[in-house]
Scaffold this motif. Structure first.
Motif, short mmCIF file in Angstrom:
data_model
loop_
_atom_site.label_atom_id
_atom_site.label_comp_id
_atom_site.label_asym_id
_atom_site.label_seq_id
_atom_site.Cartn_x
_atom_site.Cartn_y
_atom_site.Cartn_z
N ARG A 167 0.80 -1.22 0.00
CA ARG A 167 0.00 0.00 0.00
C ARG A 167 0.84 1.29 0.00
N ILE A 168 2.07 1.17 0.40
CA ILE A 168 2.93 2.37 0.46
C ILE A 168 3.70 2.49 -0.86
N SER A 169 3.52 3.62 -1.52
CA SER A 169 4.18 3.82 -2.83
C SER A 169 5.63 4.25 -2.63
N GLN A 170 6.49 3.64 -3.44
CA GLN A 170 7.91 4.00 -3.46
C GLN A 170 8.37 4.20 -4.91
N LEU A 171 9.31 5.14 -5.09
CA LEU A 171 9.80 5.46 -6.44
C LEU A 171 10.62 4.31 -7.01
N ALA A 172 10.28 3.88 -8.25
CA ALA A 172 11.00 2.80 -8.91
C ALA A 172 11.55 3.20 -10.29
N ARG A 173 11.02 4.26 -10.85
CA ARG A 173 11.55 4.76 -12.13
C ARG A 173 11.17 6.23 -12.26
N CYS A 174 12.10 7.03 -12.80
CA CYS A 174 11.83 8.45 -13.02
C CYS A 174 12.34 8.84 -14.40
N SER A 175 11.49 9.54 -15.15
CA SER A 175 11.87 10.03 -16.48
C SER A 175 11.61 11.53 -16.55
N ILE A 176 12.56 12.24 -17.12
CA ILE A 176 12.46 13.69 -17.30
C ILE A 176 12.79 14.01 -18.76
N VAL A 177 11.93 14.83 -19.38
CA VAL A 177 12.17 15.22 -20.78
C VAL A 177 12.23 16.74 -20.87
N SER A 178 12.88 17.20 -21.94
CA SER A 178 13.03 18.64 -22.17
C SER A 178 11.81 19.21 -22.87
N TYR A 179 11.86 20.51 -23.13
CA TYR A 179 10.76 21.20 -23.82
C TYR A 179 10.51 20.59 -25.20
N GLU A 180 11.57 20.13 -25.85
CA GLU A 180 11.45 19.52 -27.18
C GLU A 180 11.14 18.04 -27.13
N GLY A 181 11.04 17.47 -25.90
CA GLY A 181 10.71 16.05 -25.78
C GLY A 181 11.92 15.14 -25.72
N ASP A 182 13.12 15.72 -25.63
CA ASP A 182 14.33 14.90 -25.52
C ASP A 182 14.47 14.38 -24.09
N VAL A 183 14.91 13.15 -23.96
CA VAL A 183 15.05 12.53 -22.64
C VAL A 183 16.27 13.11 -21.93
N VAL A 184 16.04 13.71 -20.79
CA VAL A 184 17.11 14.29 -19.97
C VAL A 184 17.54 13.31 -18.89
N TYR A 185 16.58 12.53 -18.39
CA TYR A 185 16.87 11.58 -17.30
C TYR A 185 15.88 10.44 -17.39
N ASP A 186 16.40 9.21 -17.23
CA ASP A 186 15.52 8.03 -17.23
C ASP A 186 16.28 6.89 -16.56
N LYS A 187 15.89 6.57 -15.34
CA LYS A 187 16.56 5.50 -14.61
C LYS A 187 15.57 4.70 -13.78
N PHE A 188 15.91 3.40 -13.66
CA PHE A 188 15.22 2.58 -12.67
C PHE A 188 15.87 2.87 -11.32
N ILE A 189 15.03 2.88 -10.27
CA ILE A 189 15.50 3.28 -8.94
C ILE A 189 15.10 2.21 -7.93
N ASN A 190 16.08 1.77 -7.18
CA ASN A 190 15.86 0.71 -6.19
C ASN A 190 15.43 1.34 -4.86
N PRO A 191 14.20 1.05 -4.41
CA PRO A 191 13.72 1.63 -3.15
C PRO A 191 14.59 1.20 -1.97
N SER A 192 14.58 2.00 -0.95
CA SER A 192 15.38 1.72 0.24
C SER A 192 14.75 0.67 1.14
N VAL A 193 13.50 0.28 0.82
CA VAL A 193 12.80 -0.76 1.61
C VAL A 193 12.36 -1.87 0.64
N PRO A 194 12.15 -3.09 1.14
CA PRO A 194 11.76 -4.20 0.26
C PRO A 194 10.44 -3.95 -0.47
N VAL A 195 10.40 -4.35 -1.73
CA VAL A 195 9.19 -4.18 -2.56
C VAL A 195 8.27 -5.37 -2.31
N THR A 196 7.01 -5.09 -2.03
CA THR A 196 6.02 -6.15 -1.82
C THR A 196 5.03 -6.25 -2.98
#
Length: 322
Positions: A167-196
Motif C-alpha cells: 500500500r505504500i508507494s515507493q519510487l522505482a523509475r523516473c523520467s524527465i524530458v526537455s521542452y522539445e521532448g528529448d530525454v534528460v533523465y531516465d533511470k530505474f530506482i531501487n527503493p530503500s525498503v523491500p518491494v512487496t
C-alpha cells in the motif's frame, strides 16, 4: 659680310634642316655646334637628366623602358618629349632649333595597392559577435543553447508498493524530458525498503529491473539537481513530488491535470480532473498507456510536455495576470 639665316624643321620621324649661308666656314661651324648640342641632349637624356622628377613619396618604384612585371600592378606610361631637355642643355641657341628626341617611357608600380592589413584580427571581438548572433537567434521558450539545461522540464514517475499488501508507494523509475521532448533523465530506482508489490500492470516495473538499479538516495540527489530553478510540468504532479519527498515552488509548477483551458480544448468540463490518457486521445487523437506491459514514464512525460505546449501562451498569460 652676308647675313646668315638658319631654318630648322623637326617632325616625328624625320628632320629637315635647311641652312642658307654666305660663308661655308661659318656654316660648318654652326653645324658642328648643333651636332654637339644634339649629342649632349641625347647623353643627358640617357642619364635621366631630362627635367622630369618623381617625388619618392608618390612612386614606389620607377623602371625605364623595361618594366619587370607590367601586368601585376598598376602601370602608368608617362611620355617624355625632348623639348624640355633641349631647352635646358642648349640654352646658347634658344629658338634656333627644334629637335625630335625618342620618347622615354616611365613605368610606375605601386606595391601597396593590394596589400592586406598587417594588424591581427581581434579574436575576442569575433567570438563576442558570434555569441551575440547565437543569443539573438529565435528559439522556443523552453529551449536554451547547447550545453545549458532547458528551462522547462516534464517529469513522470512510476511507483511500486512496499509495506503490508504493497500500500505504500515507493519510487522505482523516473523520467524527465526537455521542452522539445528529448530525454534528460531516465533511470530505474531501487527503493530503500523491500518491494512487496511491483504493480507491473500499471508501473511496467519487474523484479529484474531493480536488481542493478540506482539506489534511491543517489537518484533523488540527481533528480532534484535537475529540477532546481526549472519550470516543472507533470500530470497530477503532486504524486511525483510526494515519492521524491520534495516540494517544488508553486510559481514554477505546472500541473496539466488542473488546467481548465486544456479541458475546454479537449471538450471536458473545466473542473474535471481528466486522465493523461484521455487528454492525449482527445487533443492529439493518439493512444498511450496501451498493452499489458504497463506504462512507460518516458511516454507519459513526453505527452505531458506536448499538452502543456498546446496551451502554453494562453496559460502563462493567465498566470501572469493573477
Amino acid at each position: 659680310m652676308s647675313d646668315i639665316q638658319i631654318n630648322i624643321c623637326s617632325s616625328g620621324d624625320t628632320s629637315l634642316r635647311r641652312v642658307t649661308a654666305g660663308n661655308k666656314r661659318k656654316k660648318k661651324r654652326l653645324l658642328q655646334r648643333m651636332q654637339y648640342c644634339d649629342n649632349k641632349c641625347k647623353f643627358n637624356h640617357r642619364r635621366g637628366q631630362s627635367g622630369l622628377h618623381h617625388p619618392p613619396s608618390q612612386l614606389n618604384r620607377v623602371s625605364v623602358n623595361h618594366p619587370s612585371h607590367p601586368t601585376s600592378a598598376q602601370n602608368q606610361s608617362l611620355p617624355l618629349t625632348g623639348r624640355a631637355a633641349a631647352s635646358s642643355s642648349c640654352s646658347s641657341k634658344p629658338a634656333a632649333s627644334t629637335l625630335s628626341l625618342p620618347s622615354l617611357t616611365v613605368t610606375v608600380t605601386n606595391k601597396g595597392c593590394h596589400e592586406t592589413p598587417k594588424e591581427p584580427v581581434d579574436q575576442e571581438s569575433s567570438s563576442t559577435l558570434a555569441s551575440c548572433a547565437v543569443a539573438g537567434s529565435h528559439q522556443p521558450s523552453g529551449q536554451t543553447p547547447a550545453g545549458f539545461p532547458t528551462k522547462f522540464l516534464a517529469i513522470d514517475c512510476e511507483m511500486v508498493g512496499t509495506g503490508p499488501k504493497g500500500r505504500i508507494s515507493q519510487l522505482a523509475r523516473c523520467s524527465i524530458v526537455s521542452y522539445e521532448g528529448d530525454v534528460v533523465y531516465d533511470k530505474f530506482i531501487n527503493p530503500s525498503v523491500p518491494v512487496t508489490d511491483y504493480r507491473t500492470r500499471w508501473s511496467g516495473i519487474r523484479h529484474r529491473d531493480l536488481v542493478k538499479a540506482t539506489p534511491y538516495s543517489e537518484a533523488r540527489k540527481e533528480i532534484l539537481r535537475l529540477l532546481m530553478g526549472k519550470v516543472v510540468i507533470g500530470h497530477a504532479i503532486h504524486n511525483d513530488f510526494k515519492v521524491l519527498g520534495y516540494s517544488h515552488p508553486t510559481a514554477l509548477t505546472r500541473d496539466t491535470s488542473r488546467i481548465p483551458l486544456l479541458n475546454r480544448k479537449a471538450g471536458f468540463a473545466e473542473n474535471e480532473c481528466a486522465s493523461l490518457k484521455r487528454l492525449t486521445k482527445a487533443i492529439f487523437n493518439r493512444d498511450i498507456q496501451t498493452g499489458k506491459k504497463g506504462h512507460s514514464s518516458v511516454e507519459d512525460a513526453k505527452a505531458t510536455m506536448e499538452l502543456y505546449r498546446v496551451v502554453e501562451d494562453e496559460w502563462e498569460k493567465t498566470l501572469a495576470s493573477k
